[in-house]
Design an enzyme around this catalytic site. Structure first.
Site, PDB file in Angstrom:
ATOM      1  N   ARG A  15       0.621  -0.487  -0.032  1.00 59.98           N
ATOM      2  CA  ARG A  15      -0.064   0.180  -0.304  1.00 59.98           C
ATOM      3  C   ARG A  15       0.839   1.230  -0.049  1.00 59.98           C
ATOM      4  NH1 ARG A  15       1.288  -3.412   3.282  1.00 59.98           N
ATOM      5  NH2 ARG A  15      -0.938  -4.172   4.492  1.00 59.98           N
ATOM      6  N   ALA A  79      11.840  -9.284   4.437  1.00 60.10           N
ATOM      7  CA  ALA A  79      12.939  -8.917   5.369  1.00 60.10           C
ATOM      8  C   ALA A  79      13.840  -9.558   4.516  1.00 60.10           C
ATOM      9  CB  ALA A  79      12.928  -9.955   6.760  1.00 60.10           C
ATOM     10  N   HIS A 234      13.057  -2.633   6.714  1.00 63.87           N
ATOM     11  CA  HIS A 234      12.495  -4.080   6.709  1.00 63.87           C
ATOM     12  C   HIS A 234      11.073  -3.378   7.840  1.00 63.87           C
ATOM     13  CE1 HIS A 234      12.376  -7.687   9.733  1.00 63.87           C
ATOM     14  NE2 HIS A 234      11.378  -8.018   8.955  1.00 63.87           N
ATOM     15  N   ASP A 235       9.718  -3.701   7.453  1.00 64.70           N
ATOM     16  CA  ASP A 235       8.800  -4.099   7.341  1.00 64.70           C
ATOM     17  C   ASP A 235       8.842  -4.078   8.873  1.00 64.70           C
ATOM     18  OD1 ASP A 235       7.392  -6.465   6.408  1.00 64.70           O
ATOM     19  OD2 ASP A 235       8.395  -6.781   7.469  1.00 64.70           O
ATOM     20  N   GLN A 302      -4.144 -16.902   5.613  1.00 64.96           N
ATOM     21  CA  GLN A 302      -4.490 -16.645   4.513  1.00 64.96           C
ATOM     22  C   GLN A 302      -4.631 -17.605   3.008  1.00 64.96           C
ATOM     23  OE1 GLN A 302      -0.803 -13.957   3.805  1.00 64.96           O
ATOM     24  NE2 GLN A 302      -1.299 -12.453   5.610  1.00 64.96           N
TER      25      GLN A 302
HETATM   26  N1  LIG Z   1     -11.022  -7.066   9.961  1.00 69.26           N
HETATM   27  C1  LIG Z   1     -10.036  -8.185   9.897  1.00 69.26           C
HETATM   28  N2  LIG Z   1     -10.964  -9.174  10.970  1.00 69.26           N
HETATM   29  C2  LIG Z   1     -10.044 -10.254  10.976  1.00 69.26           C
HETATM   30  N3  LIG Z   1      -7.954 -10.384  10.049  1.00 69.26           N
HETATM   31  C3  LIG Z   1      -7.701  -9.521  10.059  1.00 69.26           C
HETATM   32  C4  LIG Z   1      -8.839  -7.971   9.538  1.00 69.26           C
HETATM   33  N4  LIG Z   1      -7.875  -7.518   8.878  1.00 69.26           N
HETATM   34  C5  LIG Z   1      -6.704  -7.964   9.014  1.00 69.26           C
HETATM   35  N5  LIG Z   1      -7.024  -8.982   9.210  1.00 69.26           N
HETATM   36  C6  LIG Z   1      -5.764  -9.874   9.238  1.00 69.26           C
HETATM   37  O1  LIG Z   1      -4.128  -9.526   8.605  1.00 69.26           O
HETATM   38  C7  LIG Z   1      -4.012  -9.929   8.181  1.00 69.26           C
HETATM   39  C8  LIG Z   1      -2.883  -8.696   7.215  1.00 69.26           C
HETATM   40  O2  LIG Z   1      -2.168  -7.796   7.532  1.00 69.26           O
HETATM   41  P1  LIG Z   1      -1.159  -7.038   7.350  1.00 69.26           P
HETATM   42  O3  LIG Z   1      -2.202  -5.395   6.649  1.00 69.26           O
HETATM   43  O4  LIG Z   1      -0.422  -6.245   8.359  1.00 69.26           O
HETATM   44  O5  LIG Z   1      -0.149  -8.074   6.285  1.00 69.26           O
HETATM   45  P2  LIG Z   1       0.727  -7.426   5.255  1.00 69.26           P
HETATM   46  O6  LIG Z   1       1.142  -6.259   6.351  1.00 69.26           O
HETATM   47  O7  LIG Z   1      -0.210  -7.117   3.837  1.00 69.26           O
HETATM   48  O8  LIG Z   1       2.083  -8.285   4.947  1.00 69.26           O
HETATM   49  P3  LIG Z   1       2.825  -8.641   6.504  1.00 69.26           P
HETATM   50  O9  LIG Z   1       3.007  -9.035   7.106  1.00 69.26           O
HETATM   51  O10 LIG Z   1       3.695  -9.266   5.533  1.00 69.26           O
HETATM   52  O11 LIG Z   1       3.836  -7.021   6.557  1.00 69.26           O
HETATM   53  C9  LIG Z   1      -4.584 -10.729   6.900  1.00 69.26           C
HETATM   54  O12 LIG Z   1      -4.010 -11.681   5.856  1.00 69.26           O
HETATM   55  C10 LIG Z   1      -5.435 -10.581   8.115  1.00 69.26           C
HETATM   56  O13 LIG Z   1      -5.676 -12.673   8.579  1.00 69.26           O
HETATM   57  C1  LIG Z   2      10.759 -13.407   6.431  1.00 64.63           C
HETATM   58  C2  LIG Z   2      10.271 -11.821   6.502  1.00 64.63           C
HETATM   59  O1  LIG Z   2       9.800 -11.323   5.824  1.00 64.63           O
HETATM   60  C3  LIG Z   2      10.676 -12.291   8.250  1.00 64.63           C
HETATM   61  O2  LIG Z   2      10.491 -12.706   9.026  1.00 64.63           O
HETATM   62  C4  LIG Z   2      10.142 -10.937   9.060  1.00 64.63           C
HETATM   63  O3  LIG Z   2      10.343 -10.076  10.249  1.00 64.63           O
HETATM   64  C5  LIG Z   2       9.334  -9.852   8.455  1.00 64.63           C
HETATM   65  O4  LIG Z   2       9.120  -9.245   7.011  1.00 64.63           O
HETATM   66  C6  LIG Z   2       7.105  -9.795   8.320  1.00 64.63           C
HETATM   67  O5  LIG Z   2       7.056  -9.420   6.982  1.00 64.63           O
HETATM   68 MG   LIG Z   3       3.222  -5.370   7.223  1.00 66.59          MG
END
Ligand SMILES: Nc1ncnc2c1ncn2[C@@H]1O[C@H](COP(=O)(O)OP(=O)(O)OP(=O)(O)O)[C@@H](O)[C@H]1O
Ligand SMILES: C[C@H](O)[C@H](O)[C@@H](O)C(=O)CO
Ligand SMILES: [Mg+2]
Length: 484
Positions: A15, A79, A234-235, A302
């Site tokens: 995003r 990462a 690193h996020d 997921q």
């Molecule tokens: N309203 C909701 N209800 C339940 N679970 C949710 C909701 N919104 C998000 N999630 C959970 O949060 C997860 C996504 O989290 P987030 O947006 O932090 O991940 P990301 O930033 O896309 O990926 P990464 O973890 O790799 O950074 C989804 O897979 C889901 O399981």
């Molecule tokens: C491999 C993963 O990306 C790492 O271990 C974790 O810290 C991460 O970056 C989660 O988004």
């Molecule tokens: Mg994230």
């Protein structure tokens, strides 16, 4: 009033979030969101890195279309993964994803000659088979010979946009190749994987100015004048900056695809207890260390959601789980079998059968089993974390998408005996922006940034319910010990 753009790309989604301060509060607006994920390419799981560049520039076009002509921008991603760049500055191939099977046996092979204790003493980094060290260990030597630079994913994206190449330390630490004492890439580990010192661009701290987005992109895309700041790339490092924790007795849980549970330390903790529990000392922003443990996380739900053909939203799966009975099945969510199975539902059901437990079948039962066991694992990890760092943890700040799951927030509070403070869900993007604001001189430091976050976003508190689920955690800990 400066405008800041956080490019936050996780394993499941990316995003662009526009941030600015108005009336003493940080105002955020998600201007562009896109799916991320790896696809099969030449026999490997690969990230579509050119697609990510296009999505970033498309998001910037949307910002320009709002009449915003100048922004600062920071990029954070997951990462360990990297792009190999040749002498002409071009990628040799799309980056291979960390869940690719090529490193399945790499740790065993590399540590047969280089003991784990030796590597951990140097780096303090957890043993995950997908760490950069093991990915490079499996690289074809001929490919490494053609490689001029090895760029971590967010550094590569910054390089493509600005032409300037750096290696930012928070993400560099996830390679398991940074020497804790020297603060540099460790020569012995580099030579073990046939990488020369200058094959990584020079190391920089989070908050370093990288440069302006190149004119060639402004000719192809109608985008604002954009200065890129190397944020905490690193996020998880950005998420920790964006976590509104205060005092000495708080821990963070960055809850997304992965669940990263830990504490922000000023000195690393790479002693025997940390080594035995596979805790890591990832470098944080501003000279801190993120002493944490990787927990498999929402990756599991997921995959289940996809295997149910996305007929349920995450919120609907959480609501279905709420209706189910708790703790009918114990699962070691960190078992490697859940890292990238063919079919996650099948893997969970086989696990239950093999351990002679209730087999979850309906979407609600499966979701409940996942949320129950993540909460149990979190509670166990909080207790282990507190023991290793030697002081109590009274508050667990849960941030990221997982902070939306009230069931898990409450279960974790009850099982761990801690107060859970949930939110913000976009802590990663917020932390990314806070680092940019510090560099721009708009705020003094991270503590000031966290107070701004606490004043700007709706945080929910979950207090532990007394005598809830007495004895369940002890039973789960016994189950985990026997499962090993
Ligand atoms: N309203 C909701 N209800 C339940 N679970 C949710 C909701 N919104 C998000 N999630 C959970 O949060 C997860 C996504 O989290 P987030 O947006 O932090 O991940 P990301 O930033 O896309 O990926 P990464 O973890 O790799 O950074 C989804 O897979 C889901 O399981
Ligand atoms: C491999 C993963 O990306 C790492 O271990 C974790 O810290 C991460 O970056 C989660 O988004
Ligand atoms: Mg994230």
């Amino acid at each position: 009033m400066s405008m800041y753009v956080a490019v936050d790309i996780g394993a499941s989604s990316g995003r662009l979030i526009l941030g600015t301060v108005a009336e003493g509060k940080l105002k955020l607006e998600e201007v562009h969101r896109f799916k991320n994920g790896f696809t099969g390419e030449n026999g490997h799981d690969c990230w579509q890195i050119d697609h990510l560049v296009d999505e970033i520039l498309t998001g910037l076009e949307k910002i320009k279309a709002r009449g915003i002509n100048r922004v600062n921008l920071g990029i954070d991603t997951w990462a360990v993964d990297y792009v190999l760049v040749d002498e002409d500055g071009n990628k040799l191939h799309d980056p291979i994803a960390y869940r690719d099977s090529r490193t399945d046996s790499a740790i065993t092979s590399l540590t047969s000659t280089l003991p784990k204790e030796y590597i951990y003493e140097k780096t303090g980094i957890q043993f995950q088979n997908f760490n950069t060290l093991y990915q490079l260990y499996t690289e074809d030597k001929a490919v490494l010979d053609k490689t001029d630079k090895i760029m971590m994913i967010p550094d590569y994206l910054g390089y493509i946009l600005t032409g300037n190449a750096v290696t930012e330390v928070t993400n560099a630490s996830t390679t398991q190749m940074l020497n804790l004492r020297q603060g540099l890439f460790d020569k012995d580990l580099m030579s073990e994987v046939n990488v020369e010192a200058d094959q990584f661009p020079h190391l920089v701290e989070a908050g370093t100015l990288l440069g302006a987005v190149r004119r060639k992109w402004r000719k192809r895309y109608d985008i604002p004048e954009t200065d890129v700041i190397t944020t905490a790339t690193h996020d998880t490092a950005s998420a920790v900056v964006g976590t509104p924790g205060f005092g000495d007795n708080w821990a963070f849980l960055s809850s997304g695809t992965w669940s990263l549970l830990g504490a922000e330390l000023n000195t690393p903790e790479n002693g025997l207890a940390a080594f035995r529990e596979n805790y890591t000392n990832e470098w944080g922003a501003y000279g801190t260390y993120r002493f944490l443990k990787n927990i498999m996380g929402l990756w599991i739900i997921q995959r289940v959601k996809e295997e149910l053909n996305n007929q349920y939203s995450f919120a609907e799966l959480a609501a279905l789980a709420e209706k189910e009975e708790s703790f009918k099945t114990f699962i070691d969510v960190n078992d490697l079998r859940f890292q990238n199975p063919e079919n996650m539902i099948q893997e969970l059901q086989n696990y239950a059968k093999e351990t002679s437990q209730f087999v979850p079948k309906t979407p609600g039962e499966i979701a409940r089993a996942i949320y129950d066991n993540l909460s149990l694992y979190y509670a166990d990890s909080v207790h282990k974390l507190s023991t290793i760092i030697g002081h109590p943890i009274t508050t667990l700040n849960i941030v990221g998408g997982g902070s939306n799951v009230a069931l898990m927030n409450q279960l974790t509070a009850d099982l761990g005996g801690v107060t859970v403070v949930a939110g913000p869900s976009e802590a990663t993007a917020i932390g990314n922006i806070i680092v940019q604001m510090i560099t721009a001189g708009e705020i003094k430091n991270v503590v000031a940034g966290r107070h701004l976050i606490a004043d700007s976003f709706d945080l929910k508190t979950f207090e532990p319910q007394k005598d809830a689920f007495t004895g369940i955690l002890a039973k789960y800990q016994k189950f985990l010990a026997n499962a090993k």
